[in-house]
Design a protein around this motif. Structure first.
Motif, short mmCIF file in Angstrom:
data_model
loop_
_atom_site.label_atom_id
_atom_site.label_comp_id
_atom_site.label_asym_id
_atom_site.label_seq_id
_atom_site.Cartn_x
_atom_site.Cartn_y
_atom_site.Cartn_z
N ASP A 28 -50.52 43.30 -19.29
CA ASP A 28 -51.30 42.13 -19.72
C ASP A 28 -51.45 41.05 -18.66
N ASN A 29 -50.36 40.70 -17.98
CA ASN A 29 -50.43 39.61 -17.01
C ASN A 29 -49.33 39.74 -15.96
N ILE A 30 -49.28 38.79 -15.06
CA ILE A 30 -48.32 38.84 -13.95
C ILE A 30 -46.89 38.71 -14.45
N LEU A 31 -46.66 37.84 -15.43
CA LEU A 31 -45.31 37.68 -15.98
C LEU A 31 -44.82 39.00 -16.59
N THR A 32 -45.71 39.68 -17.29
CA THR A 32 -45.35 40.99 -17.87
C THR A 32 -45.01 41.98 -16.76
N ALA A 33 -45.77 41.94 -15.67
CA ALA A 33 -45.48 42.84 -14.54
C ALA A 33 -44.10 42.55 -13.95
N ILE A 34 -43.73 41.29 -13.87
CA ILE A 34 -42.40 40.94 -13.35
C ILE A 34 -41.31 41.43 -14.30
N ILE A 35 -41.53 41.28 -15.59
CA ILE A 35 -40.57 41.77 -16.59
C ILE A 35 -40.47 43.29 -16.51
N VAL A 36 -41.61 43.97 -16.36
CA VAL A 36 -41.60 45.42 -16.20
C VAL A 36 -40.78 45.81 -14.98
N ALA A 37 -40.95 45.09 -13.89
CA ALA A 37 -40.21 45.39 -12.66
C ALA A 37 -38.71 45.21 -12.86
N VAL A 38 -38.31 44.16 -13.55
CA VAL A 38 -36.89 43.92 -13.80
C VAL A 38 -36.30 45.01 -14.69
N VAL A 39 -36.98 45.31 -15.80
CA VAL A 39 -36.48 46.33 -16.72
C VAL A 39 -36.46 47.70 -16.04
N LEU A 40 -37.50 48.01 -15.28
CA LEU A 40 -37.55 49.27 -14.56
C LEU A 40 -36.40 49.36 -13.56
N GLY A 41 -36.14 48.28 -12.86
CA GLY A 41 -35.03 48.25 -11.92
C GLY A 41 -33.68 48.45 -12.59
N LEU A 42 -33.48 47.81 -13.74
CA LEU A 42 -32.22 47.96 -14.47
C LEU A 42 -32.04 49.39 -14.98
#
Length: 119
Positions: A28-42
């Motif tokens: 949806d947006n840049i903030l969602t992409a950052i959250i995806v990156a964090v969750v993916l990393g974890l």
């Protein structure tokens, strides 16, 4: 700490580019992409190694191709955990993981993360 944040931002940019390239993936947006990156990393840090260990026999039999299935499972799991991020099917998840991996590697190299250090 800044190295961690830079890696998260690189993964977020890679995810945005991958979602732009693929029809079956939506962020949806840049903030969602950052959250995806964090969750993916974890998940890649804590869950993926456990899945790899548990599936060693099938990974050996498939000559390592089962690792792609593990990547797909991780991506689909991220899509269930993060609202605003959706992956329509397994093929989209496979291509998303491949594209994010390639773009993250290229951007990481440009940022100097993967350079060999003199010992």
């Amino acid at each position: 700490m800044s190295k961690f944040i830079t890696k998260i931002l690189i993964t977020a940019v890679a995810a945005l580019i991958a979602s732009w390239l693929l029809k079956g993936v939506n962020i949806d947006n840049i903030l969602t992409a950052i959250i995806v990156a964090v969750v993916l990393g974890l998940l890649n840090t804590f869950v993926r190694p456990i899945l790899i260990i548990l599936t060693i026999p099938i990974t050996i039999v498939t000559l390592g191709l089962f690792l792609l299935v593990i990547n797909i499972i991780i991506i689909k799991w991220v899509a269930t955990l993060v609202s605003g991020f959706s992956v329509n099917n397994w093929w989209a998840a496979l291509w998303f993981s491949i594209i994010v991996s390639i773009i993250s590697t290229v951007l990481g190299n440009m940022a100097g993360f993967n350079e060999k250090k003199d010992s």
